[in-house]
Motif scaffolding. Sequence first.
Motif, mmCIF file in Angstrom:
data_model
loop_
_atom_site.group_PDB
_atom_site.id
_atom_site.type_symbol
_atom_site.label_atom_id
_atom_site.label_comp_id
_atom_site.label_asym_id
_atom_site.label_seq_id
_atom_site.Cartn_x
_atom_site.Cartn_y
_atom_site.Cartn_z
ATOM 1 N N UNK A 53 -45.127 68.367 -18.671
ATOM 2 C CA UNK A 53 -44.191 67.787 -17.499
ATOM 3 C C UNK A 53 -42.870 68.220 -17.815
ATOM 4 N N UNK A 54 -42.294 67.615 -16.670
ATOM 5 C CA UNK A 54 -41.301 68.503 -15.977
ATOM 6 C C UNK A 54 -40.013 66.977 -15.820
ATOM 7 N N UNK A 55 -38.672 67.492 -16.267
ATOM 8 C CA UNK A 55 -37.812 66.039 -16.626
ATOM 9 C C UNK A 55 -37.088 66.176 -15.684
ATOM 10 N N UNK A 56 -37.761 65.970 -14.105
ATOM 11 C CA UNK A 56 -36.716 66.520 -12.599
ATOM 12 C C UNK A 56 -36.224 65.232 -12.863
ATOM 13 N N UNK A 57 -34.585 64.960 -11.690
ATOM 14 C CA UNK A 57 -34.277 64.122 -11.668
ATOM 15 C C UNK A 57 -33.408 64.438 -9.491
ATOM 16 N N UNK A 58 -32.692 64.757 -9.887
ATOM 17 C CA UNK A 58 -31.598 64.985 -8.461
ATOM 18 C C UNK A 58 -32.455 65.142 -7.004
ATOM 19 N N UNK A 59 -33.994 66.381 -7.324
ATOM 20 C CA UNK A 59 -34.710 65.841 -6.938
ATOM 21 C C UNK A 59 -35.098 64.890 -5.145
ATOM 22 N N UNK A 60 -35.279 62.950 -5.869
ATOM 23 C CA UNK A 60 -34.967 62.124 -4.767
ATOM 24 C C UNK A 60 -34.124 62.229 -3.917
ATOM 25 N N UNK A 61 -33.036 62.474 -4.031
ATOM 26 C CA UNK A 61 -31.691 61.831 -3.744
ATOM 27 C C UNK A 61 -30.769 63.401 -3.169
ATOM 28 N N UNK A 62 -30.624 64.731 -3.915
ATOM 29 C CA UNK A 62 -30.276 66.077 -3.520
ATOM 30 C C UNK A 62 -29.155 65.427 -3.504
ATOM 31 N N UNK A 63 -27.964 66.283 -3.435
ATOM 32 C CA UNK A 63 -26.408 67.287 -3.211
ATOM 33 C C UNK A 63 -26.493 68.698 -2.506
ATOM 34 N N UNK A 64 -25.548 68.683 -2.586
ATOM 35 C CA UNK A 64 -24.981 70.513 -1.788
ATOM 36 C C UNK A 64 -25.596 71.665 -3.011
ATOM 37 N N UNK A 65 -25.193 71.567 -4.181
ATOM 38 C CA UNK A 65 -25.441 72.455 -5.320
ATOM 39 C C UNK A 65 -26.675 73.182 -5.112
ATOM 40 N N UNK A 66 -27.700 71.846 -5.029
ATOM 41 C CA UNK A 66 -29.308 72.147 -5.098
ATOM 42 C C UNK A 66 -29.733 72.119 -3.570
ATOM 43 N N UNK A 67 -29.504 72.434 -2.940
ATOM 44 C CA UNK A 67 -30.078 72.643 -1.605
ATOM 45 C C UNK A 67 -29.812 74.176 -1.111
#
Length: 342
Positions: A217-231
Amino acid sequence: MTAGTLRHVADLATPALLVDLDAFEANLADMAAALPGPRLRPHVKAHKTTALAARQAALGHRGFTCATVREVEGMVAAGLGEDLLLANEVLDASRLGPLVEAGARITVAVDSEQTLAAAVAGGVREVLVDVNVGLPRCGIAPERAGWLAERARASGVEVRGVMGYEGHLMMVPDPADRARRTEECMALLLAAHADVGGDVVSGGGTGTYAMNTWVTEVQAGSYALMDTAYTAAGLPFRQALTVLGTVVSATAPAGDAPGWAVADVGLKALGMDHGNPAVPGASVWFCSDEHLTFGGGSPPSVGDRVHVLPAHVDPTIALHERMHLVRGDEVLDTWEVDLRGW
């Protein structure tokens, strides 16, 4: 609507969190296709909003990751307590026991005798052994994970498996290097899992969701809304979250001196640990307590609205009481950020 009769973005007081509904729904759908059902254990620390978590659950993700006892409590109160993992060590689990007794399934990460004892004393019945896979934060050394699992079982709790977070790799710019180093970290976790046992191997995040094939299982969270660092790290998800601001001051260019504008979105409205936010078509100069100074592009006027893209979504959201779901200039709904605080 859950906040008065606001219907348009122009009616909102600033600074205000906006969620582009189309981008948000596309992000949820894309992740659900990549990691269906229990392959994803969404991390609510990224958004701290039970209404958003309910959208994730509706797509088949019934288990959630939490960072605080407060988040666990709020998720249970919202009817989302089917399978909650508190993926942080705590030394006071006393607020969790009553939730377990009431029927919630709560698993707590442990990495020491002390955190194990706290879980047992608090009435927690299930744990994961948290393993250090390279991030110098929490986690027991991989070679000692089996020993802690034995202590846990001797204490009367069920050991569901292991977790290990390769958080230091989430934004490694080269995807091939990120993948190679993720594999190295997961080799440590799988070695620990061989000693610990259990069905769960938990880890990963938005930055490694597609390449971490070793966890269950993967504990991802930021994918839903995103930010410039992940982009900037090349993730395929859309920037759904912006902070709406109002230009409160504008200085026109004079001779060789550039002009600039000031919006009412400052340090108290933005998570700044990943650097400055972005303003499309402009250059952010700096942030102050209540102000953001930017230049370049078409000079705005006092009263103009500006969309500010945060560099780190999680702490940005924690600074706000609510988020507004929008399509274009229309406000479609307002969700309380109801998991804030401790």
